[in-house]
Design a protein around this motif. Structure first.
Motif, PDB file in Angstrom:
ATOM      1  N   GLU A 134       0.843  -1.204   0.000  1.00  0.00           N
ATOM      2  CA  GLU A 134       0.000   0.000   0.000  1.00  0.00           C
ATOM      3  C   GLU A 134       0.869   1.241   0.000  1.00  0.00           C
ATOM      4  O   GLU A 134       1.829   1.325   0.775  1.00  0.00           O
ATOM      5  CB  GLU A 134      -0.852  -0.001   1.272  1.00  0.00           C
ATOM      6  CG  GLU A 134      -2.292  -0.372   0.997  1.00  0.00           C
ATOM      7  CD  GLU A 134      -3.089  -0.411   2.262  1.00  0.00           C
ATOM      8  OE1 GLU A 134      -3.170   0.623   2.947  1.00  0.00           O
ATOM      9  OE2 GLU A 134      -3.586  -1.512   2.573  1.00  0.00           O
ATOM     10  N   SER A 135       0.543   2.195  -0.871  1.00  0.00           N
ATOM     11  CA  SER A 135       1.340   3.415  -0.941  1.00  0.00           C
ATOM     12  C   SER A 135       0.560   4.488  -1.674  1.00  0.00           C
ATOM     13  O   SER A 135      -0.337   4.168  -2.461  1.00  0.00           O
ATOM     14  CB  SER A 135       2.634   3.108  -1.710  1.00  0.00           C
ATOM     15  OG  SER A 135       3.249   4.281  -2.177  1.00  0.00           O
ATOM     16  N   ASP A 136       0.907   5.756  -1.419  1.00  0.00           N
ATOM     17  CA  ASP A 136       0.313   6.844  -2.222  1.00  0.00           C
ATOM     18  C   ASP A 136       0.854   6.767  -3.640  1.00  0.00           C
ATOM     19  O   ASP A 136       0.324   7.378  -4.555  1.00  0.00           O
ATOM     20  CB  ASP A 136       0.701   8.202  -1.634  1.00  0.00           C
ATOM     21  CG  ASP A 136       0.041   8.418  -0.290  1.00  0.00           C
ATOM     22  OD1 ASP A 136      -0.940   7.709   0.004  1.00  0.00           O
ATOM     23  OD2 ASP A 136       0.517   9.281   0.478  1.00  0.00           O
ATOM     24  N   PHE A 137       1.967   6.048  -3.803  1.00  0.00           N
ATOM     25  CA  PHE A 137       2.616   5.968  -5.113  1.00  0.00           C
ATOM     26  C   PHE A 137       2.774   4.513  -5.540  1.00  0.00           C
ATOM     27  O   PHE A 137       3.879   3.961  -5.492  1.00  0.00           O
ATOM     28  CB  PHE A 137       4.000   6.645  -5.064  1.00  0.00           C
ATOM     29  CG  PHE A 137       3.949   8.043  -4.539  1.00  0.00           C
ATOM     30  CD1 PHE A 137       3.417   9.077  -5.296  1.00  0.00           C
ATOM     31  CD2 PHE A 137       4.432   8.333  -3.265  1.00  0.00           C
ATOM     32  CE1 PHE A 137       3.369  10.375  -4.810  1.00  0.00           C
ATOM     33  CE2 PHE A 137       4.393   9.624  -2.766  1.00  0.00           C
ATOM     34  CZ  PHE A 137       3.859  10.646  -3.538  1.00  0.00           C
ATOM     35  N   PRO A 138       1.676   3.847  -5.927  1.00  0.00           N
ATOM     36  CA  PRO A 138       1.760   2.426  -6.281  1.00  0.00           C
ATOM     37  C   PRO A 138       2.644   2.202  -7.507  1.00  0.00           C
ATOM     38  O   PRO A 138       2.771   3.105  -8.351  1.00  0.00           O
ATOM     39  CB  PRO A 138       0.318   2.031  -6.581  1.00  0.00           C
ATOM     40  CG  PRO A 138      -0.440   3.295  -6.720  1.00  0.00           C
ATOM     41  CD  PRO A 138       0.345   4.407  -6.129  1.00  0.00           C
ATOM     42  N   PHE A 139       3.268   1.047  -7.579  1.00  0.00           N
ATOM     43  CA  PHE A 139       4.095   0.732  -8.753  1.00  0.00           C
ATOM     44  C   PHE A 139       4.041  -0.759  -9.052  1.00  0.00           C
ATOM     45  O   PHE A 139       3.669  -1.558  -8.199  1.00  0.00           O
ATOM     46  CB  PHE A 139       5.541   1.190  -8.541  1.00  0.00           C
ATOM     47  CG  PHE A 139       6.344   0.303  -7.616  1.00  0.00           C
ATOM     48  CD1 PHE A 139       6.095   0.290  -6.256  1.00  0.00           C
ATOM     49  CD2 PHE A 139       7.333  -0.535  -8.115  1.00  0.00           C
ATOM     50  CE1 PHE A 139       6.823  -0.531  -5.401  1.00  0.00           C
ATOM     51  CE2 PHE A 139       8.064  -1.358  -7.263  1.00  0.00           C
ATOM     52  CZ  PHE A 139       7.814  -1.349  -5.904  1.00  0.00           C
ATOM     53  N   PHE A 194       7.989   7.474  -2.898  1.00  0.00           N
ATOM     54  CA  PHE A 194       8.159   8.479  -3.964  1.00  0.00           C
ATOM     55  C   PHE A 194       7.535   7.928  -5.246  1.00  0.00           C
ATOM     56  O   PHE A 194       7.403   6.707  -5.398  1.00  0.00           O
ATOM     57  CB  PHE A 194       9.645   8.817  -4.158  1.00  0.00           C
ATOM     58  CG  PHE A 194      10.555   7.625  -4.309  1.00  0.00           C
ATOM     59  CD1 PHE A 194      10.800   7.069  -5.561  1.00  0.00           C
ATOM     60  CD2 PHE A 194      11.162   7.048  -3.203  1.00  0.00           C
ATOM     61  CE1 PHE A 194      11.642   5.975  -5.701  1.00  0.00           C
ATOM     62  CE2 PHE A 194      12.009   5.955  -3.333  1.00  0.00           C
ATOM     63  CZ  PHE A 194      12.248   5.417  -4.582  1.00  0.00           C
ATOM     64  N   PRO A 195       7.126   8.815  -6.156  1.00  0.00           N
ATOM     65  CA  PRO A 195       6.410   8.348  -7.340  1.00  0.00           C
ATOM     66  C   PRO A 195       7.259   7.468  -8.248  1.00  0.00           C
ATOM     67  O   PRO A 195       8.447   7.748  -8.451  1.00  0.00           O
ATOM     68  CB  PRO A 195       6.033   9.636  -8.081  1.00  0.00           C
ATOM     69  CG  PRO A 195       6.436  10.752  -7.217  1.00  0.00           C
ATOM     70  CD  PRO A 195       7.289  10.265  -6.116  1.00  0.00           C
ATOM     71  N   ALA A 196       6.648   6.418  -8.747  1.00  0.00           N
ATOM     72  CA  ALA A 196       7.384   5.466  -9.583  1.00  0.00           C
ATOM     73  C   ALA A 196       7.788   6.085 -10.920  1.00  0.00           C
ATOM     74  O   ALA A 196       8.792   5.696 -11.500  1.00  0.00           O
ATOM     75  CB  ALA A 196       6.520   4.240  -9.828  1.00  0.00           C
ATOM     76  N   ASP A 197       7.018   7.083 -11.378  1.00  0.00           N
ATOM     77  CA  ASP A 197       7.321   7.628 -12.700  1.00  0.00           C
ATOM     78  C   ASP A 197       8.355   8.749 -12.632  1.00  0.00           C
ATOM     79  O   ASP A 197       8.582   9.459 -13.582  1.00  0.00           O
ATOM     80  CB  ASP A 197       6.041   8.146 -13.376  1.00  0.00           C
ATOM     81  CG  ASP A 197       5.451   9.344 -12.647  1.00  0.00           C
ATOM     82  OD1 ASP A 197       5.912   9.635 -11.533  1.00  0.00           O
ATOM     83  OD2 ASP A 197       4.542   9.987 -13.204  1.00  0.00           O
ATOM     84  N   CYS A 198       8.963   8.944 -11.449  1.00  0.00           N
ATOM     85  CA  CYS A 198       9.838  10.110 -11.337  1.00  0.00           C
ATOM     86  C   CYS A 198      11.286   9.788 -11.676  1.00  0.00           C
ATOM     87  O   CYS A 198      12.153  10.644 -11.593  1.00  0.00           O
ATOM     88  CB  CYS A 198       9.728  10.754  -9.962  1.00  0.00           C
ATOM     89  SG  CYS A 198      10.619   9.894  -8.698  1.00  0.00           S
TER      90      CYS A 198
END
Ligand code: DP6
Length: 324
Positions: free
Chosen positions: A60-65, A100-104
């Motif tokens: 679980e995360s605000d930034f799923p990947f 942290f966001p996966a797309d960053c």
């Protein structure tokens, strides 16, 4: 239900681990030296499950990947390595997530392998009652992904073939920014890059060049000579990217935005006689490190050059994760 969790940070190398003497064991061709990014972390949870294999799923995360199937295989193979080390036979459900966001475009390999190693050691120590030191754990983590072994300590960490651990200097607090000029999956993973660079004619002198630079970096940090540090670290990331560009066939991580941001940092240094230490990983994004007394300079650079052009992720409060 029995479970174990661990959270570990990422790190950014000032002297890069690139090239392996032993690909099976991730024995590095040269020493590397990093700063730990305490604010960018991965969390891993292990839960005992029935069945005959370990499995992975996103936590679980605000930034799923999502992890590629190759990525999952490497991750679960490492869990097996740790279990074998203890003789543990249980099967686990592995969940992992990043803050942290996966797309960053930030490599999560160092933080996620360090967190997996830590969680697996916690589980296996409980299940077997064997105990290992932090250094033994970090060395085992290197077997999964080399750079993860430097994430077991805060601050500066030195990884040499026979030694590994934290290093103390007068400068012991840095702010970090990463300018995201491109996200998404890399075409060449850093693991593959380690193999490909051996085809470059520049590879032969690489270990000696990094040895000389490491000396200068340690000297710069001991004496507080920040502009020397900037120059050596600048030369070092270019050296690694020169290996990529001169491999046969060549490959590249640079995007047009990479050159733009690098040029802006250089102009800033030329204008002010001061600025950030600049480095890059095996990716297109530009990492900037600032001393704690440079906060207003860092904000000035951000306002002038980044704010309205690039997404930037930073542990400087006024910036945080700022998307344009
Ligand atoms: C460019 O640790 O990702 O980030 O050991 O094959 O998993 P493996 O490689 P990895 O390599 C990191 C390379 C780098 C430089 C560095 O972090 O030192």
């Amino acid at each position: 239900m029995i479970s174990w969790t661990a959270e570990k940070p990422s790190n950014i190398a000032l002297i890069k681990y690139m090239g392996k003497k032993d690909k099976e064991k991730n024995v590095p061709s040269n020493s590397s030296f990093s700063w730990t990014l305490d604010h960018l972390t991965s969390k891993v949870e292990l839960e005992i499950q029935k069945g005959d294999s370990d499995t992975w799923e996103p936590g679980e995360s605000d930034f799923p990947f999502e992890m590629s199937s190759l990525g999952r295989e490497k991750f679960l193979n490492h869990l097996q390595r740790v279990k074998d080390h203890f003789g543990v036979k249980e099967r686990f459900k592995v969940k992992s997530a990043n803050n942290f966001p996966a797309d960053c475009g930030i490599a999560s390999s160092a933080s996620s392998f360090a967190a997996l190693t830590e969680a697996a050691f916690k589980a296996c120590e409980d299940l077997s009652s064997k105990k290992f030191s932090i250094k033994e754990k970090a060395m085992m983590s290197a077997r999964g992904s080399g750079s993860s072994c430097r994430s077991f300590w805060s601050g500066f960490v030195l990884w040499e073939e026979q030694s590994l651990g934290p290093q103390d200097f007068a400068i012991n607090s840095l702010s970090h920014m990463v300018v995201i000029v491109g996200g998404g999956a890399k075409k060449v993973s850093s693991s593959l890059a380690h193999k490909k660079v051996e085809s470059s004619l520049l590879f032969e002198g690489r270990a000696e060049r990094t040895r000389q630079r490491l000396e200068k970096v340690l000297e710069g940090l001991s004496s507080g000579n920040w502009s020397n540090l900037y120059q050596v670290v600048w030369a070092e990331f270019w050296d690694m990217h020169a290996l990529f560009e001169t491999s046969e066939p060549s490959f590249s991580y640079f995007l047009p935005g990479t050159f733009e941001v690098l040029e802006k940092t250089r102009s800033f240094w030329e204008e002010k006689g001061d600025g950030p230490v600049v480095t890059m990983d095996a990716g297109p994004n530009v990492h900037l490190l600032w001393r704690s007394d440079q906060k207003s300079l860092a904000l000035e650079f951000y306002d002038q050059n980044l704010k309205s052009h690039w997404t930037t992720l930073s542990n400087i409060e006024d910036i945080g994760f700022a998307r344009v």
